[in-house]
Design an enzyme around this catalytic site. Sequence first.
Site, short mmCIF file in Angstrom:
data_model
loop_
_atom_site.label_atom_id
_atom_site.label_comp_id
_atom_site.label_asym_id
_atom_site.label_seq_id
_atom_site.Cartn_x
_atom_site.Cartn_y
_atom_site.Cartn_z
N ARG A 189 14.90 4.12 26.09
CA ARG A 189 14.13 2.87 26.19
C ARG A 189 14.56 2.10 27.68
O ARG A 189 15.49 2.17 28.10
CB ARG A 189 14.77 2.27 25.25
N VAL A 202 19.74 0.53 14.26
CA VAL A 202 20.74 1.26 14.87
C VAL A 202 22.13 1.26 14.38
O VAL A 202 22.74 2.22 14.01
CB VAL A 202 21.20 0.47 16.38
N THR A 237 25.49 8.01 18.64
CA THR A 237 24.69 8.18 19.76
C THR A 237 24.46 6.89 20.32
O THR A 237 23.40 6.20 19.96
CB THR A 237 23.19 9.03 19.48
N VAL A 238 25.29 6.35 21.26
CA VAL A 238 25.03 5.08 22.03
C VAL A 238 24.19 5.46 23.08
O VAL A 238 24.57 6.18 24.10
CB VAL A 238 26.36 4.44 22.62
N THR A 293 9.99 -11.03 14.08
CA THR A 293 10.99 -10.56 14.49
C THR A 293 11.58 -11.44 16.02
O THR A 293 10.70 -11.98 16.53
CB THR A 293 10.27 -9.03 15.09
N ASN A 335 0.88 -1.21 -0.06
CA ASN A 335 0.06 -0.09 -0.10
C ASN A 335 0.82 1.43 -0.01
O ASN A 335 0.32 2.41 -0.01
CB ASN A 335 -0.88 -0.11 1.26
N ASN A 374 -2.79 -2.61 11.82
CA ASN A 374 -2.46 -2.66 10.69
C ASN A 374 -1.89 -3.88 10.69
O ASN A 374 -2.10 -5.01 9.51
CB ASN A 374 -1.48 -1.75 10.15
N SER A 381 7.59 -3.63 22.94
CA SER A 381 7.05 -2.53 22.44
C SER A 381 5.62 -2.89 21.89
O SER A 381 5.35 -4.14 21.62
CB SER A 381 7.92 -2.04 21.14
N LYS A 396 4.08 -8.85 16.29
CA LYS A 396 4.71 -9.97 15.71
C LYS A 396 4.40 -11.20 16.66
O LYS A 396 4.38 -12.37 16.33
CB LYS A 396 6.08 -9.64 15.44
N TYR A 432 4.57 -2.54 18.78
CA TYR A 432 5.06 -3.24 17.47
C TYR A 432 5.66 -4.55 17.70
O TYR A 432 4.98 -5.45 17.10
CB TYR A 432 6.16 -2.35 16.59
N HIS A 433 6.37 -4.87 18.56
CA HIS A 433 6.88 -6.22 18.73
C HIS A 433 5.72 -7.13 19.12
O HIS A 433 5.79 -8.49 18.81
CB HIS A 433 8.14 -6.22 19.83
N GLU A 441 15.57 -0.96 28.98
CA GLU A 441 16.20 -2.14 28.72
C GLU A 441 17.31 -2.39 29.36
O GLU A 441 17.94 -1.53 29.90
CB GLU A 441 16.47 -2.19 26.95
N ASP A 475 -4.34 -2.77 0.00
CA ASP A 475 -4.37 -2.52 1.50
C ASP A 475 -4.90 -4.12 2.01
O ASP A 475 -5.77 -4.31 1.94
CB ASP A 475 -5.29 -1.58 2.04
#
Length: 392
Positions: free
Chosen positions: A331, A241, A256-257, A147, A33, A120, A182, A188, A184-185, A333, A76
Amino acid sequence: MTLLVTGADGYVGWPTALRVASRTDDRVVGVDNFARREWVESVGSVSAVPVADPDERVAAAEEVHGLDNLSLVEGDLTDRSFVDRILSVHEPDAVVHAAAQPSAPYSQINGERANYTQHNNMQATRNLLWGLAENDLSDTHFVETTTTGVYGAPEFPIPEGGAVMENQEERDEVPFPAMAGSWYHLTKSHDAANMRLAHDQFDIPISDVRTAITYGTATPETDADLRLRTRFDFDYYFGVVAHRFCAQAVSGYPMTVYGKGEQRKPFIALEDAVEGLAQLALADPDDRPDDHTVYNQVTRPISIVEVAETIAEVSGEFGLDVQVEHFENPRDEDETHAMEIENDRYAELIGGQSTTFEEGVRSILDDLVDYEDRIAAREDRFLPGVLTEGGD
């Protein structure tokens, strides 16, 4: 025979569609899409490598590689009627499902984007799975790029498949618990569970390809012509990253670490990711897995500090003066996590790693130096911040 590749305009999907089409005379239908282009624009960024429009890409694929078997359809996948039409018309023998809103940071911006991401991603997968079942296509091999993020960061080796549970003298393999970090994760994680259910209920052969952080600018197919190049995002929201660090090196911006940076993450080169998906898409029905199979699509874990230091070292070959700076981690983590992840099944599928991380970085920087001005003009996108108009 027809093969369907969803997300065929995307970073992994486009080179996968080209690879698959180049190895078969069968019809390869790409579906997208084109929302990824809009998402990146909404956060004020662009692909570092300019991306041709879809029609120009397909025309170049035929002109350069002779691929008259590749087409790209706009649609879509959250629209069930569209999914039914595409499946009933083409009756694919395999589906490589690479379509998704793929960014964890984007899904974390606000509730609107979290809702959008989950609707989505999960609706598209459900539509495809039910579409296969209800269009009498349960023999179609369904391959999805999920993922490695579904695993979270456990303090034990991550298996390539289920986890073994023991209770006194009894033991069984169960799905790995969803420990994603997250919105998003978690999509999955849900997709992984739904694919397992679809296999159990509909007997659809499933390959759940748990994709690691993928890096690289090109494959041999995309490298043949500028019109065939895949996208390369470098902003905080869509740039992984390794890509963000390489872009920072090219533009003279400190890498930027976040935090200590000692946490190890799973990585895979774009070439190795594409090769595995192509192998699964083109597998002979008699040879491919007819079960529910999980692949850890990773070649090796690398610490964030090692990523930065490797890029800084290779940057010297290009006359780039690169600094590594540590910033507060936005984050939540473990910044010292030593990830261990099994990948024997995937390594066997692709015949082993094609390139080292250092070689991959060298190739990326060699490509990006031509786009230094394009990257530097948007260096404010390296870090999270206020989005541009249209991006909230």
